[in-house]
Scaffold this motif. Structure first.
Motif, mmCIF file in Angstrom:
data_model
loop_
_atom_site.group_PDB
_atom_site.id
_atom_site.type_symbol
_atom_site.label_atom_id
_atom_site.label_comp_id
_atom_site.label_asym_id
_atom_site.label_seq_id
_atom_site.Cartn_x
_atom_site.Cartn_y
_atom_site.Cartn_z
ATOM 1 N N GLY A 122 0.765 -1.240 0.000
ATOM 2 C CA GLY A 122 0.000 0.000 0.000
ATOM 3 C C GLY A 122 0.793 1.286 0.000
ATOM 4 O O GLY A 122 0.258 2.346 -0.342
ATOM 5 N N SER A 123 2.067 1.230 0.377
ATOM 6 C CA SER A 123 2.851 2.463 0.458
ATOM 7 C C SER A 123 3.323 2.900 -0.928
ATOM 8 O O SER A 123 3.616 2.070 -1.795
ATOM 9 C CB SER A 123 4.059 2.256 1.376
ATOM 10 O OG SER A 123 4.890 3.401 1.370
ATOM 11 N N HIS A 124 3.397 4.197 -1.135
ATOM 12 C CA HIS A 124 3.959 4.744 -2.368
ATOM 13 C C HIS A 124 5.333 5.368 -2.105
ATOM 14 O O HIS A 124 5.891 6.029 -2.993
ATOM 15 C CB HIS A 124 3.012 5.788 -2.956
ATOM 16 C CG HIS A 124 1.673 5.228 -3.356
ATOM 17 N ND1 HIS A 124 1.510 4.357 -4.411
ATOM 18 C CD2 HIS A 124 0.432 5.391 -2.811
ATOM 19 C CE1 HIS A 124 0.235 4.022 -4.529
ATOM 20 N NE2 HIS A 124 -0.446 4.635 -3.556
ATOM 21 N N ASP A 125 5.837 5.142 -0.900
ATOM 22 C CA ASP A 125 7.145 5.683 -0.511
ATOM 23 C C ASP A 125 8.199 4.601 -0.738
ATOM 24 O O ASP A 125 8.243 3.601 -0.025
ATOM 25 C CB ASP A 125 7.113 6.097 0.966
ATOM 26 C CG ASP A 125 8.454 6.630 1.448
ATOM 27 O OD1 ASP A 125 9.284 7.006 0.587
ATOM 28 O OD2 ASP A 125 8.677 6.666 2.670
ATOM 29 N N ASP A 126 9.039 4.792 -1.749
ATOM 30 C CA ASP A 126 10.038 3.779 -2.077
ATOM 31 C C ASP A 126 11.049 3.574 -0.960
ATOM 32 O O ASP A 126 11.601 2.482 -0.809
ATOM 33 C CB ASP A 126 10.765 4.151 -3.371
ATOM 34 C CG ASP A 126 9.956 3.792 -4.606
ATOM 35 O OD1 ASP A 126 8.917 3.116 -4.453
ATOM 36 O OD2 ASP A 126 10.357 4.188 -5.720
ATOM 37 N N ALA A 127 11.309 4.607 -0.165
ATOM 38 C CA ALA A 127 12.256 4.452 0.950
ATOM 39 C C ALA A 127 11.702 3.469 1.978
ATOM 40 O O ALA A 127 12.422 2.610 2.490
ATOM 41 C CB ALA A 127 12.522 5.810 1.595
ATOM 42 N N SER A 164 11.233 -2.243 -10.885
ATOM 43 C CA SER A 164 11.411 -0.879 -10.391
ATOM 44 C C SER A 164 12.880 -0.474 -10.378
ATOM 45 O O SER A 164 13.738 -1.221 -9.895
ATOM 46 C CB SER A 164 10.829 -0.763 -8.976
ATOM 47 O OG SER A 164 11.252 0.435 -8.350
ATOM 48 N N ALA A 165 13.150 0.713 -10.871
ATOM 49 C CA ALA A 165 14.524 1.209 -10.888
ATOM 50 C C ALA A 165 15.082 1.381 -9.480
ATOM 51 O O ALA A 165 16.280 1.205 -9.250
ATOM 52 C CB ALA A 165 14.591 2.531 -11.636
ATOM 53 N N THR A 166 14.224 1.717 -8.516
ATOM 54 C CA THR A 166 14.703 1.977 -7.151
ATOM 55 C C THR A 166 14.568 0.769 -6.231
ATOM 56 O O THR A 166 15.254 0.692 -5.218
ATOM 57 C CB THR A 166 13.932 3.154 -6.521
ATOM 58 O OG1 THR A 166 12.518 2.895 -6.614
ATOM 59 C CG2 THR A 166 14.249 4.444 -7.236
ATOM 60 N N LEU A 167 13.679 -0.180 -6.580
ATOM 61 C CA LEU A 167 13.428 -1.312 -5.680
ATOM 62 C C LEU A 167 13.974 -2.636 -6.204
ATOM 63 O O LEU A 167 13.895 -3.654 -5.514
ATOM 64 C CB LEU A 167 11.919 -1.452 -5.436
ATOM 65 C CG LEU A 167 11.248 -0.252 -4.763
ATOM 66 C CD1 LEU A 167 9.744 -0.462 -4.667
ATOM 67 C CD2 LEU A 167 11.845 -0.011 -3.377
ATOM 68 N N CYS A 168 14.535 -2.610 -7.409
ATOM 69 C CA CYS A 168 15.069 -3.852 -7.974
ATOM 70 C C CYS A 168 16.152 -4.464 -7.085
ATOM 71 O O CYS A 168 16.149 -5.666 -6.825
ATOM 72 C CB CYS A 168 15.617 -3.592 -9.372
ATOM 73 S SG CYS A 168 16.376 -5.048 -10.130
#
Length: 223
Positions: A122-127, A164-168
């Motif tokens: 549910g979060s849209h915060d990649d951090a 995802s570029a940030t979560l891969c």
């Protein structure tokens, strides 16, 4: 640091109340909103919790049987889940003690899955999602094999994050840690090959990222 070194000097009856007090402190908005303070406080809770693995049933009652722990707000609970595997790696426990502690931690896996599912989905915060994935990777070492992971809602989420570029990178680390889990019986070859196929399928995205000089994504795929 003091809890780590002076545990034996604490009266037995004071240890439970101290842990509950720390969990209570971790619930304060002023603590949760300041990452450095939250980390320091959580390290104290983790240190005590690791000591509790010495006694049969002590860890389970102090954590999963503790309302103060079960009511922790997400930032505090996530910090605890992230730091416990990291701190466990640095302990000087004997091999037998580590095996006993790992067995206790494995009983927490359903709670860990339940805790991480909501922010990952549910979060849209990649951090936040990256932190959740790092925590999950750490807990994979306590018995979350590829087969077990595939039976949870987190599996499909992790597969999606490979795009995802940030979560891969943290998503790849989850699969890597799950593959490296010692399990009996051994993981079927088909289960491992399925992960390999998923990573191979990322080749077009990797090439695009390389051309765009997206080092973070490239590093994630190659990790």
């Amino acid at each position: 640091q003091k809890v780590k070194g002076d545990y034996e000097e604490l009266p037995g009856e004071a240890r439970d109340s101290l842990l509950s007090a720390i969990f209570g402190f971790m619930q304060l908005p002023d603590v949760c909103s300041q990452p450095q303070i939250l980390t320091k406080v959580t390290l104290g809770a983790v240190a005590l919790s690791l000591h509790f693995t010495r006694e049969e049933g002590k860890f389970e009652s102090a954590i999963l049987g503790n309302p103060a722990f079960l009511s922790l707000p997400l930032p505090a609970a996530l910090e605890f889940m992230l730091l416990l595997p990291q701190e466990f790696e640095s302990t000087t426990f004997t091999t037998k003690r580590k095996e006993e502690a790992t067995s206790k931690f494995s009983r927490m896996l359903p709670h860990v899955v339940s805790l991480l599912q909501q922010p990952l989905a549910g979060s849209h915060d990649d951090a936040t999602r990256s932190k959740c994935l790092s925590a999950l990777a750490g807990w994979c070492k306590f018995g979350m094999s590829l087969g077990n992971l595939a039976q949870t809602p987190l599996h499909e989420l992790c597969v999606g994050f490979l795009q995802s570029a940030t979560l891969c990178k943290p998503a790849c680390e989850v699969f890597e840690c799950a593959v490296n889990t010692d399990s009996y019986p051994a993981e079927p070859d088909s289960t491992i090959l399925a992960v390999v196929s998923m990573v191979v399928a990322l080749r077009p995205l990797y090439q695009q990222a390389a051309q765009a000089q997206n080092d973070a994504y490239c590093e994630g795929v190659c990790a």
